[in-house]
Design a protein around this motif. Structure first.
Motif: not given
Ligand SMILES: N[C@@H](CCC(=O)N[C@@H](CS)C(=O)NCC(=O)O)C(=O)O
Length: 217
Positions: A52-53, A65
């Motif tokens: 994730k980013v 996070e």
């Molecule tokens: N719990 C994490 C969630 C991060 C998250 O969901 N990032 C999304 C972008 S908004 C992501 O990287 N999605 C890629 C995926 O789920 O494959 C946070 O709050 O930083």
């Protein structure tokens, strides 16, 4: 301190990038192309196994996070006033409470709206409707609280940018933001911040570098 932000333009990493810009830190940004699922590549998973980013590399240590990164930045750089400060730790913790609310309650609703199929193996339509209804309730309360001001009253905080990210991202998925003139005005105030404009320019440069053209920034 050497800082690298792993991000994708317009993703929730935008909030972290805004915090870095508000503080005025020098940092490198590396775009992870979510259009090609680069976040699941072995190379990126070796940096952030969550795939994730955002991920923030601070002197070789990876932080993940959004809420935790933002709290770290707030406590490390208090002069930037990302969140309200107070000598009473119970009051000062309100910022952490609100960050966790953004990441743990509001963000999942946005995900329901934008990516309902990720929540169910059945028809995702109901998941999206549920996300729309829940976010509408939250947005009514947020609009009532903000009025013509910011989340904490007279001064901006990173919670404003986080909330902005949530409702504006949901709007790209069909969430009817025009029901909330207060939030439309709030969005304009957030987008007018010099730090926001600098982050936007970096995101645009990252998109250009990836050859991704059709994202609504
Ligand atoms: N719990 C994490 C969630 C991060 C998250 O969901 N990032 C999304 C972008 S908004 C992501 O990287 N999605 C890629 C995926 O789920 O494959 C946070 O709050 O930083």
């Amino acid at each position: 301190m050497t800082i690298t932000l792993y991000h994708f333009p317009a993703a929730c990493s935008r909030v972290t990038m805004n915090a870095l810009e508000e503080i005025g830190l020098a940092y490198q940004d590396i775009a992870v192309n979510m259009r090609t699922s680069e976040q699941k590549s072995l190379d990126y998973l070796s940096i952030n196994p969550k795939g994730k980013v955002p991920a923030l590399d601070v002197d070789g240590r990876i932080m993940t996070e959004n809420a935790a990164i933002l709290w770290f930045l707030h406590t490390r750089y208090p002069d930037a006033a990302l969140l309200p400060a107070d000598d009473d730790p119970r009051v000062a913790h309100q910022g952490l409470i609100d960050l966790v609310w953004c990441s743990g309650t509001i963000h999942p609703m946005v995900r329901q709206i934008r990516m309902p199929a990720k929540w169910t193996t059945d028809d995702p339509a109901g998941v999206k409707v549920d996300g729309m209804e829940k976010l509408a309730q939250e947005c009514s309360a947020i609009a009532d609280r903000i009025g013509e001001d910011w989340w904490y009253g007279s001064r901006w905080s990173i919670i404003d940018t986080y909330i902005y990210w949530a409702y504006s991202t949901a709007a790209k998925g069909g969430f009817a933001l025009d029901r909330y003139p207060t939030l439309l005005a709030h969005a304009e105030r957030v987008r007018a911040r010099p730090a926001f404009l600098r982050a936007l320019a970096r995101e645009q440069a990252a998109l250009d570098g990836m050859g991704v053209a059709d994202l609504m920034l």
